[in-house]
Design a protein around this motif. Structure first.
Motif, PDB file in Angstrom:
ATOM      1  N   ILE A  96       0.845  -1.212   0.000  1.00  0.00           N
ATOM      2  CA  ILE A  96       0.000   0.000   0.000  1.00  0.00           C
ATOM      3  C   ILE A  96       0.872   1.251   0.000  1.00  0.00           C
ATOM      4  O   ILE A  96       0.642   2.186  -0.770  1.00  0.00           O
ATOM      5  N   ALA A  97       1.914   1.265   0.847  1.00  0.00           N
ATOM      6  CA  ALA A  97       2.815   2.429   0.902  1.00  0.00           C
ATOM      7  C   ALA A  97       3.509   2.641  -0.442  1.00  0.00           C
ATOM      8  O   ALA A  97       3.651   3.777  -0.908  1.00  0.00           O
ATOM      9  N   SER A  98       3.905   1.549  -1.086  1.00  0.00           N
ATOM     10  CA  SER A  98       4.548   1.640  -2.399  1.00  0.00           C
ATOM     11  C   SER A  98       3.593   2.213  -3.435  1.00  0.00           C
ATOM     12  O   SER A  98       3.971   3.076  -4.229  1.00  0.00           O
TER      13      SER A  98
ATOM     14  N   ASP B 159       3.192   5.989  -2.809  1.00  0.00           N
ATOM     15  CA  ASP B 159       4.393   6.730  -3.239  1.00  0.00           C
ATOM     16  C   ASP B 159       4.493   6.792  -4.760  1.00  0.00           C
ATOM     17  O   ASP B 159       4.841   7.828  -5.321  1.00  0.00           O
ATOM     18  N   ASN B 160       4.191   5.690  -5.433  1.00  0.00           N
ATOM     19  CA  ASN B 160       4.277   5.644  -6.896  1.00  0.00           C
ATOM     20  C   ASN B 160       3.214   6.519  -7.552  1.00  0.00           C
ATOM     21  O   ASN B 160       3.479   7.173  -8.559  1.00  0.00           O
ATOM     22  N   ILE B 161       2.022   6.548  -6.982  1.00  0.00           N
ATOM     23  CA  ILE B 161       0.953   7.407  -7.516  1.00  0.00           C
ATOM     24  C   ILE B 161       1.323   8.876  -7.329  1.00  0.00           C
ATOM     25  O   ILE B 161       1.188   9.682  -8.251  1.00  0.00           O
ATOM     26  N   LYS B 162       1.835   9.229  -6.150  1.00  0.00           N
ATOM     27  CA  LYS B 162       2.245  10.607  -5.887  1.00  0.00           C
ATOM     28  C   LYS B 162       3.350  11.063  -6.846  1.00  0.00           C
ATOM     29  O   LYS B 162       3.359  12.190  -7.304  1.00  0.00           O
TER      30      LYS B 162
ATOM     31  N   GLY C 246       5.010   7.728 -11.255  1.00  0.00           N
ATOM     32  CA  GLY C 246       5.828   6.664 -11.858  1.00  0.00           C
ATOM     33  C   GLY C 246       6.329   5.745 -10.770  1.00  0.00           C
ATOM     34  O   GLY C 246       6.062   5.963  -9.583  1.00  0.00           O
ATOM     35  N   ILE C 247       7.079   4.730 -11.166  1.00  0.00           N
ATOM     36  CA  ILE C 247       7.565   3.769 -10.181  1.00  0.00           C
ATOM     37  C   ILE C 247       8.841   4.301  -9.542  1.00  0.00           C
ATOM     38  O   ILE C 247       9.876   4.428 -10.196  1.00  0.00           O
ATOM     39  N   VAL C 248       8.732   4.621  -8.246  1.00  0.00           N
ATOM     40  CA  VAL C 248       9.875   5.110  -7.480  1.00  0.00           C
ATOM     41  C   VAL C 248      10.200   4.185  -6.308  1.00  0.00           C
ATOM     42  O   VAL C 248      11.233   4.335  -5.672  1.00  0.00           O
ATOM     43  N   ARG C 249       9.291   3.244  -6.048  1.00  0.00           N
ATOM     44  CA  ARG C 249       9.477   2.367  -4.895  1.00  0.00           C
ATOM     45  C   ARG C 249       8.845   1.015  -5.188  1.00  0.00           C
ATOM     46  O   ARG C 249       7.726   0.935  -5.673  1.00  0.00           O
TER      47      ARG C 249
END
Length: 195
Positions: free
Chosen positions: A120-122, A125-128, A131-134
Protein backbone atom coordinates in the motif's frame (compact mmCIF):
# COMPACT_ATOMS: atom_id res chain seq x y z
CA UNK A 1 -51.02 20.22 -2.00
CA UNK A 2 -53.43 18.61 -4.38
CA UNK A 3 -53.99 14.87 -4.60
CA UNK A 4 -52.49 14.90 -8.09
CA UNK A 5 -49.20 16.40 -6.84
CA UNK A 6 -49.08 13.91 -3.95
CA UNK A 7 -49.51 11.01 -6.37
CA UNK A 8 -46.74 12.35 -8.64
CA UNK A 9 -44.33 12.72 -5.67
CA UNK A 10 -45.15 9.22 -4.46
CA UNK A 11 -44.65 7.82 -7.97
CA UNK A 12 -41.31 9.66 -8.34
CA UNK A 13 -40.14 8.33 -4.95
CA UNK A 14 -41.16 4.82 -5.94
CA UNK A 15 -39.43 5.08 -9.32
CA UNK A 16 -36.24 6.47 -7.74
CA UNK A 17 -36.21 3.73 -5.07
CA UNK A 18 -36.83 1.02 -7.65
CA UNK A 19 -34.12 2.45 -9.96
CA UNK A 20 -31.64 2.57 -7.05
CA UNK A 21 -32.39 -1.07 -6.22
CA UNK A 22 -31.84 -2.15 -9.82
CA UNK A 23 -28.61 -0.15 -10.00
CA UNK A 24 -27.27 -1.68 -6.75
CA UNK A 25 -28.18 -5.22 -7.83
CA UNK A 26 -26.54 -4.69 -11.23
CA UNK A 27 -23.45 -3.22 -9.58
CA UNK A 28 -23.26 -6.16 -7.15
CA UNK A 29 -23.50 -8.66 -10.01
CA UNK A 30 -20.76 -6.84 -11.95
CA UNK A 31 -18.50 -6.77 -8.89
CA UNK A 32 -19.04 -10.50 -8.30
CA UNK A 33 -18.38 -11.35 -11.95
CA UNK A 34 -15.25 -9.18 -12.03
CA UNK A 35 -14.02 -10.72 -8.77
CA UNK A 36 -14.62 -14.22 -10.12
CA UNK A 37 -12.78 -13.44 -13.36
CA UNK A 38 -9.86 -11.93 -11.41
CA UNK A 39 -9.73 -14.94 -9.07
CA UNK A 40 -9.75 -17.27 -12.08
CA UNK A 41 -6.87 -15.34 -13.65
CA UNK A 42 -4.83 -15.45 -10.44
CA UNK A 43 -5.43 -19.20 -10.05
CA UNK A 44 -4.36 -19.76 -13.65
CA UNK A 45 -1.14 -17.78 -13.10
CA UNK A 46 -0.39 -19.66 -9.86
CA UNK A 47 -0.87 -23.01 -11.64
CA UNK A 48 1.95 -21.98 -14.01
CA UNK A 49 4.34 -21.23 -11.12
CA UNK A 50 7.33 -23.58 -10.91
CA UNK A 51 7.39 -26.37 -8.35
CA UNK A 52 9.90 -25.46 -5.64
CA UNK A 53 11.63 -27.09 -2.70
CA UNK A 54 12.63 -24.18 -0.45
CA UNK A 55 14.98 -26.45 1.52
CA UNK A 56 17.16 -26.58 -1.64
CA UNK A 57 17.32 -22.79 -2.12
CA UNK A 58 21.13 -22.79 -1.97
CA UNK A 59 21.67 -25.95 -4.04
CA UNK A 60 22.19 -24.06 -7.30
CA UNK A 61 24.68 -21.52 -5.93
CA UNK A 62 27.99 -21.43 -7.73
CA UNK A 63 30.73 -20.52 -5.32
CA UNK A 64 34.49 -20.45 -5.02
CA UNK A 65 36.24 -23.77 -4.36
CA UNK A 66 39.47 -24.08 -2.38
CA UNK A 67 42.05 -26.84 -2.84
CA UNK A 68 44.32 -27.62 0.12
CA UNK A 69 47.36 -29.89 0.46
CA UNK A 70 47.60 -32.64 3.08
CA UNK A 71 48.98 -30.13 5.62
CA UNK A 72 45.99 -27.80 5.14
CA UNK A 73 47.83 -25.19 3.08
CA UNK A 74 45.84 -23.47 0.34
CA UNK A 75 47.12 -24.62 -3.05
CA UNK A 76 44.50 -23.22 -5.42
CA UNK A 77 41.42 -21.06 -5.36
CA UNK A 78 39.01 -21.99 -8.18
CA UNK A 79 36.58 -19.22 -9.01
CA UNK A 80 33.18 -20.07 -10.43
CA UNK A 81 31.50 -17.86 -13.03
CA UNK A 82 29.98 -16.01 -10.09
CA UNK A 83 32.61 -14.97 -7.55
CA UNK A 84 31.02 -16.12 -4.31
CA UNK A 85 32.17 -17.41 -0.96
CA UNK A 86 29.21 -18.73 1.01
CA UNK A 87 29.10 -17.64 4.64
CA UNK A 88 26.60 -18.53 7.32
CA UNK A 89 24.58 -15.86 9.08
CA UNK A 90 26.62 -16.19 12.29
CA UNK A 91 29.77 -15.38 10.26
CA UNK A 92 28.25 -12.07 9.12
CA UNK A 93 28.36 -8.94 11.25
CA UNK A 94 25.00 -8.25 12.91
CA UNK A 95 24.99 -4.66 11.60
CA UNK A 96 25.26 -5.98 8.01
CA UNK A 97 22.14 -8.12 8.44
CA UNK A 98 20.34 -5.28 10.24
CA UNK A 99 21.24 -2.79 7.48
CA UNK A 100 19.90 -5.01 4.69
CA UNK A 101 16.68 -5.66 6.57
CA UNK A 102 16.23 -1.95 7.38
CA UNK A 103 16.72 -0.93 3.75
CA UNK A 104 15.07 -3.80 1.88
CA UNK A 105 12.28 -5.02 4.16
CA UNK A 106 11.84 -3.24 7.49
CA UNK A 107 8.99 -5.56 8.59
CA UNK A 108 10.83 -8.74 7.56
CA UNK A 109 10.24 -10.46 10.90
CA UNK A 110 6.57 -9.40 11.05
CA UNK A 111 5.12 -10.71 7.76
CA UNK A 112 4.76 -14.16 6.18
CA UNK A 113 6.42 -13.50 2.83
CA UNK A 114 4.40 -10.55 1.54
CA UNK A 115 3.95 -7.20 3.25
CA UNK A 116 0.49 -5.67 2.67
CA UNK A 117 1.50 -2.42 4.42
CA UNK A 118 4.55 -2.16 2.19
CA UNK A 119 2.46 -2.77 -0.93
CA UNK A 120 0.00 0.00 0.00
CA UNK A 121 2.82 2.43 0.90
CA UNK A 122 4.55 1.64 -2.40
CA UNK A 123 1.35 2.24 -4.37
CA UNK A 124 0.78 5.59 -2.64
CA UNK A 125 4.39 6.73 -3.24
CA UNK A 126 4.28 5.64 -6.90
CA UNK A 127 0.95 7.41 -7.52
CA UNK A 128 2.25 10.61 -5.89
CA UNK A 129 5.42 10.49 -7.99
CA UNK A 130 3.58 9.66 -11.20
CA UNK A 131 5.83 6.66 -11.86
CA UNK A 132 7.56 3.77 -10.18
CA UNK A 133 9.87 5.11 -7.48
CA UNK A 134 9.48 2.37 -4.90
CA UNK A 135 9.03 -1.39 -5.02
CA UNK A 136 7.05 -3.53 -2.62
CA UNK A 137 8.93 -6.84 -2.76
CA UNK A 138 9.99 -8.36 0.53
CA UNK A 139 13.36 -10.05 1.03
CA UNK A 140 11.60 -13.39 0.58
CA UNK A 141 10.00 -12.26 -2.69
CA UNK A 142 13.37 -10.99 -3.99
CA UNK A 143 15.00 -14.31 -3.10
CA UNK A 144 12.21 -16.25 -4.86
CA UNK A 145 12.56 -14.05 -7.96
CA UNK A 146 16.35 -14.48 -8.05
CA UNK A 147 16.22 -18.27 -7.58
CA UNK A 148 13.10 -19.43 -9.43
CA UNK A 149 11.69 -16.69 -11.68
CA UNK A 150 12.78 -14.33 -14.42
CA UNK A 151 13.46 -10.64 -13.77
CA UNK A 152 10.69 -9.68 -16.23
CA UNK A 153 8.48 -6.91 -14.87
CA UNK A 154 5.16 -8.62 -15.45
CA UNK A 155 2.06 -8.75 -13.28
CA UNK A 156 1.98 -12.55 -13.68
CA UNK A 157 5.54 -12.83 -12.34
CA UNK A 158 4.64 -10.68 -9.32
CA UNK A 159 1.67 -12.96 -8.54
CA UNK A 160 3.84 -16.07 -8.81
CA UNK A 161 6.52 -14.36 -6.72
CA UNK A 162 4.03 -13.65 -3.92
CA UNK A 163 2.65 -17.20 -4.06
CA UNK A 164 6.12 -18.80 -3.93
CA UNK A 165 7.23 -16.43 -1.15
CA UNK A 166 4.32 -17.64 0.98
CA UNK A 167 5.38 -21.24 0.27
CA UNK A 168 9.00 -20.50 1.16
CA UNK A 169 8.02 -18.84 4.44
CA UNK A 170 6.05 -21.96 5.45
CA UNK A 171 9.15 -24.16 5.09
CA UNK A 172 12.13 -21.98 6.06
CA UNK A 173 12.63 -19.81 9.11
CA UNK A 174 13.55 -16.15 8.71
CA UNK A 175 17.29 -16.60 9.37
CA UNK A 176 17.55 -19.24 6.63
CA UNK A 177 15.84 -16.86 4.20
CA UNK A 178 18.02 -13.85 5.00
CA UNK A 179 21.19 -16.01 4.88
CA UNK A 180 20.28 -17.32 1.42
CA UNK A 181 19.39 -13.78 0.28
CA UNK A 182 22.69 -12.28 1.48
CA UNK A 183 24.70 -15.06 -0.17
CA UNK A 184 22.88 -14.82 -3.51
CA UNK A 185 22.71 -11.06 -4.23
CA UNK A 186 24.84 -9.50 -6.95
CA UNK A 187 27.14 -6.72 -5.74
CA UNK A 188 28.83 -5.68 -8.98
CA UNK A 189 31.98 -6.72 -10.87
CA UNK A 190 30.84 -10.37 -10.90
CA UNK A 191 30.79 -10.49 -7.09
CA UNK A 192 27.90 -12.39 -5.54
CA UNK A 193 27.11 -12.67 -1.86
CA UNK A 194 28.27 -10.47 0.97
CA UNK A 195 31.60 -12.23 1.63
Amino acid sequence: MSDNNKKKKKKNRFTFGKGLKIFLITLSILVLLSGGALAGMVISIIKDAPEIDPRQVNASLAHTSYIYDSQGNLIEKVEAAEFRTYVTLDQMPQHLKDAFIAIEDERFYEHHGIDPRGIIASMVDNIKAGGIVRGASTITQQLVKNVYLSPDKLCSRKIQEAYLALQMERVLHKDQIVEAYLNRNFFGQNAYGVQ
